[in-house]
Design an enzyme around this catalytic site. Structure first.
Site, PDB file in Angstrom:
ATOM      1  N   THR A  12       0.819  -1.217   0.000  1.00 38.89           N
ATOM      2  CA  THR A  12       0.000   0.000   0.000  1.00 38.89           C
ATOM      3  C   THR A  12       0.847   1.259   0.000  1.00 38.89           C
ATOM      4  OG1 THR A  12      -1.811  -1.115   1.137  1.00 38.89           O
ATOM      5  CG2 THR A  12      -1.759   1.276   1.310  1.00 38.89           C
ATOM      6  N   SER A  59       1.331  -7.626  -0.746  1.00 44.10           N
ATOM      7  CA  SER A  59       1.951  -8.558   0.203  1.00 44.10           C
ATOM      8  C   SER A  59       1.151  -9.851   0.359  1.00 44.10           C
ATOM      9  CB  SER A  59       2.168  -7.898   1.560  1.00 44.10           C
ATOM     10  OG  SER A  59       0.946  -7.670   2.241  1.00 44.10           O
ATOM     11  N   THR A  92       1.098  -4.290   4.322  1.00 44.75           N
ATOM     12  CA  THR A  92       0.825  -4.564   5.736  1.00 44.75           C
ATOM     13  C   THR A  92       0.173  -5.922   5.987  1.00 44.75           C
ATOM     14  OG1 THR A  92      -1.298  -3.394   5.588  1.00 44.75           O
ATOM     15  CG2 THR A  92       0.620  -2.117   6.311  1.00 44.75           C
ATOM     16  N   ASP A  93      -0.445  -6.525   4.975  1.00 46.40           N
ATOM     17  CA  ASP A  93      -1.187  -7.763   5.210  1.00 46.40           C
ATOM     18  C   ASP A  93      -0.297  -8.901   5.722  1.00 46.40           C
ATOM     19  OD1 ASP A  93      -3.552  -6.592   4.549  1.00 46.40           O
ATOM     20  OD2 ASP A  93      -3.732  -7.516   2.572  1.00 46.40           O
TER      21      ASP A  93
END
Length: 329
Positions: A12, A59, A92-93
């Site tokens: 992101t 990710s 971030t995932d």
């Protein structure tokens, strides 16, 4: 000034949207690392930065192969006397998983900092630039040496072992439920409040140079009326280990104890973690681990227990040795 290398993997922080108010319907992994850095002019005042676009992906598409290549690249960079630290931009995932993997295999005291963003670069009040600025500060700070792989977002500092993503969209999503934040970055200064106790980085027994591939380990989510169908399917598909995200203190039904007990006897290592957001899974607590020959995950969440089990299986299949590893790392 310190010499910091920024390795970009997408996410992101490199995302864009057609609207400045769109914070969820954006396209991830669009901007290059040079595009991102060029938007943060203060970076040039805190470090000499070189950058590499290592990969460019969401990710959710992270793989073991990228992990291994990334760890080797970071280790190679940190061996250079002129490199003082590395920053990795990441979606971030799965950021917490990549961070913990690197924490276990990168054998160096030099700082490694993972950073991401919850809002794309085109949104109002996008958080990526400040997060990256803070990450470079952390990687440049002598205080960051020897503390393992760090994670920073939203002005907070976290130890990669304990941090987890707790909210789907909010900027303060990354938290450390059991023991709290590692520290904060305030007006360009990092403040640390504790030290990591478990083995990591320069203390590791899993140096990346010795790891060629990672064994298959799957996570099974516990629930009411679980019949063990997915656990059996994973074992039949070649899993060398299973992490059971159990109920409460890693608990499971009598039926699941029997199912996983049979799978364990077939040579598949079974680790009990928990679907609860925090807390310790105690050995011989909710389940008699000695009887069923299960491993207790301590306070590692399922996704991190999976990583440690994979690495443990590259060295041993001894249940006693694997349990000791879970107490040490």
């Amino acid at each position: 000034m310190k010499n910091i290398v920024v390795l970009a993997t997408g996410g992101t922080i490199a995302g864009v949207s057609t609207s400045s108010t769109d914070t969820t319907g954006y396209r991830s992994a669009i901007l290059t690392v040079d595009d991102i850095i060029s938007q943060i002019s203060p970076l040039k005042t805190i470090a000499n930065i070189t950058s590499e676009q290592f990969v460019q992906l969401d990710s959710a598409d992270m793989t073991h192969e990228v992990w291994l290549e990334l760890a080797r690249r970071i280790s190679s960079l940190l061996e250079r006397e002129e490199v003082d630290g590395v920053v990795v931009t990441h979606g971030t995932d799965t950021l917490e998983e990549t961070a913990y993997f690197l924490n276990l295999v990168v054998n160096s005291e030099k700082p490694v900092v993972l950073v991401g963003a919850m809002r794309p670069s085109t949104s109002l009040s996008c958080d990526g630039p400040m997060n990256l600025y803070n990450a470079v500060i952390l990687a440049s700070s002598p205080q960051s040496w020897g503390k393992g792989v760090l994670v920073t977002l939203n002005d907070t500092i976290h130890c990669s072992r304990e941090v987890t993503k707790t909210n789907t969209a909010l900027q303060d999503t990354f938290k450390t439920p059991d023991v709290g934040n590692f520290g904060y970055v305030v007006d360009g200064t990092p403040y640390f409040y504790r030290m990591p106790i478990r083995k990591h980085t320069y203390m590791t027994s899993f140096p990346i140079e010795k790891i060629k591939e990672l064994p298959q380990v799957d996570i099974i989510y516990g629930h009411v009326n679980d019949r063990g169908t997915l656990a059996c399917a994973a074992a039949e598909a070649g899993a060398k280990g299973l992490v059971y995200a159990g109920l409460g203190n890693g608990n499971m039904s009598k039926h699941m104890k029997d199912v996983l007990g049979v799978i364990q006897k077939q040579g598949v290592i079974v680790v009990r973690s928990t679907r609860v957001g925090s807390g310790v899974v105690t050995r011989n607590g909710a389940v008699d681990d000695d009887q069923y020959r299960f491993i207790a995950a301590d306070n590692l969440n399922p996704q991190k227990a999976r990583i440690l089990l994979m690495l443990a299986l590259t060295q041993t299949a001894s249940l006693e040795e694997i349990q000791a590893i879970f107490w040490e790392y």
